[in-house]
Design an enzyme around this catalytic site. Structure first.
Site, short mmCIF file in Angstrom:
data_model
loop_
_atom_site.label_atom_id
_atom_site.label_comp_id
_atom_site.label_asym_id
_atom_site.label_seq_id
_atom_site.Cartn_x
_atom_site.Cartn_y
_atom_site.Cartn_z
N LYS A 1 0.98 -0.98 0.16
CA LYS A 1 -0.13 -0.05 -0.20
C LYS A 1 0.81 1.25 0.17
O LYS A 1 1.67 1.44 0.71
CB LYS A 1 -0.87 0.20 1.27
CG LYS A 1 -1.76 -1.36 1.42
CD LYS A 1 -2.53 -1.56 2.73
CE LYS A 1 -1.58 -1.89 3.72
NZ LYS A 1 -2.21 -2.11 5.05
N THR B 1 -7.39 8.30 9.64
CA THR B 1 -7.06 7.35 8.92
C THR B 1 -7.03 5.95 9.74
O THR B 1 -6.17 5.06 9.44
CB THR B 1 -5.85 7.32 8.05
OG1 THR B 1 -4.85 7.83 8.72
CG2 THR B 1 -6.22 8.45 6.84
N GLY C 1 -7.18 2.67 11.51
CA GLY C 1 -8.11 1.47 11.07
C GLY C 1 -7.91 1.23 9.60
O GLY C 1 -8.53 0.17 9.23
N THR C 2 -7.36 2.05 8.77
CA THR C 2 -7.18 1.85 7.38
C THR C 2 -6.76 0.44 7.04
O THR C 2 -7.34 -0.03 6.00
CB THR C 2 -6.79 2.93 6.49
OG1 THR C 2 -5.45 3.23 7.19
CG2 THR C 2 -7.75 4.14 6.46
N GLY C 3 -5.65 0.26 7.43
CA GLY C 3 -5.00 -0.95 6.98
C GLY C 3 -5.89 -2.45 7.65
O GLY C 3 -5.97 -3.15 6.83
N CYS C 4 -6.35 -2.28 8.85
CA CYS C 4 -7.33 -3.45 9.34
C CYS C 4 -8.39 -3.36 8.42
O CYS C 4 -8.77 -4.65 7.85
CB CYS C 4 -7.71 -3.15 10.74
SG CYS C 4 -6.19 -2.67 11.74
O1 PXL Z 1 -3.91 -0.67 12.53
C1 PXL Z 1 -3.15 -1.71 13.42
C2 PXL Z 1 -4.05 -2.03 14.38
C3 PXL Z 1 -4.24 -3.51 14.49
N1 PXL Z 1 -4.68 -3.88 15.53
C4 PXL Z 1 -5.07 -3.35 16.58
C5 PXL Z 1 -4.89 -2.00 16.64
C6 PXL Z 1 -4.30 -1.31 15.42
C7 PXL Z 1 -4.04 -0.03 15.60
O2 PXL Z 1 -4.29 0.88 16.52
O3 PXL Z 1 -5.02 -1.30 17.87
C8 PXL Z 1 -5.60 -3.86 17.97
#
Ligand code: PXL
Length: 281
Positions: free
Chosen positions: A187, A219, A221-224
């Site tokens: 990404k 932004t 949590g965008t990756g999750c």
């Molecule tokens: O975005 C990565 C991530 C993954 N998992 C948990 C998170 C975060 C970012 O804050 O809290 C539990």
């Protein structure tokens, strides 16, 4: 009337069952909370194996409480024994022991269609994985999943090269393939350019997804969200490449319609796809 009802029921049918292996984010923007919202919003059924509980809000992470590895395995195995997942998303895995347990359970439960988001740091900079675990992820886990979705800092750590351009991104993706990854999505959001380019690569094909960069601090949590959206589309039978394209579109719409909650890096709008059918065209 009967036909109308039949039509309605078929529209309400749950599209697939997704298992999420990830950490909890108390602020609801990232982690398992983002994942459940994304799977649900895309018309599928979410199941979870929680790896850790983080105490955080949009301004940062206050603490991380790991789950015992055996309980992570138990969640994966007992849940999937009963309801078979169509695909799996893996997020935060903080230690070597946790990675080894997840690997064992994936094998034992014969889980297929696995998307790995190699989570390393939270938005505020808090480390979510230890250094030894990064090496195990690179040596063992990468080979056992169908897609890995690093952002640029994560790809730099995994490949040990600096990434400053699209060419560097392509080289990094190649290194990840050589390490045994089957499909890679790097990404490009961390590069300072007007357009945002994400690159999908496997041994046979390369695809570049180009989008306008949206200027915002929200932004979290965008990756999750992206890796989960991809796993959902993949579980619904789309190809991995198409799943990446649709997942990126979903996250883009979620950023565009962000709610602007909290004082820090706020969440995105996971509910942007309530007209589910439109997202599968
Ligand atoms: O975005 C990565 C991530 C993954 N998992 C948990 C998170 C975060 C970012 O804050 O809290 C539990």
């Amino acid at each position: 009337m009967l036909i109308l009802l039949k039509n309605l029921f078929s529209k309400l049918k749950i599209k697939s069952k997704i298992l999420i292996i990830a950490g909890s984010d108390s602020s609801g923007g990232a982690g398992i909370q983002a994942d459940i919202k994304s799977v649900t919003s895309l018309g599928s059924y979410a199941m979870t194996a929680i790896t850790a509980v983080t105490v955080q809000n949009t301004t940062g992470v206050k603490s991380i409480i790991p789950m015992p590895s055996i309980e992570i395995s138990n969640q994966i195995e007992f849940t999937s024994k009963d309801i078979k997942p169509d695909s799996v998303k893996i997020g935060m895995l903080h230690s070597t022991q946790v990675i080894n347990s997840v690997l064992k359970s994936i094998k034992k439960s014969k889980l297929k269609k696995i998307v790995l988001d190699p989570v390393m740091v939270a938005k505020g900079g808090a480390k979510l994985i230890d250094n030894k675990a990064i090496s195990v992820l690179k040596k063992k886990l990468i080979k056992k999943v169908d897609l890995i979705t690093p952002n640029i800092p994560e790809a730099e750590i995994l490949t040990k090269i600096k990434i400053k351009s699209m060419l560097d991104m392509k080289n990094a993706a190649q290194i990840l393939l050589n390490l045994g990854a089957k499909n890679v999505l790097i990404k490009g959001g961390h590069l300072s350019s007007k357009t945002l380019k994400d690159i999908f690569v496997n041994k046979k094909e390369t695809a570049i997804f180009t989008n306008k960069k949206i200027k915002t601090k929200n932004t979290h949590g965008t990756g999750c969200t992206l890796s989960t959206a991809i796993a959902t589309y993949y579980g619904c039978g789309k190809s991995l490449k198409k799943s990446c394209e649709l997942g990126i579109r979903y996250v883009n719409n979620a950023i565009r319609t962000r709610p602007n909650f909290g004082k820090g890096s706020g969440p995105i709008n996971h509910l942007n796809s309530f007209i589910i059918e439109k997202k599968f065209r």
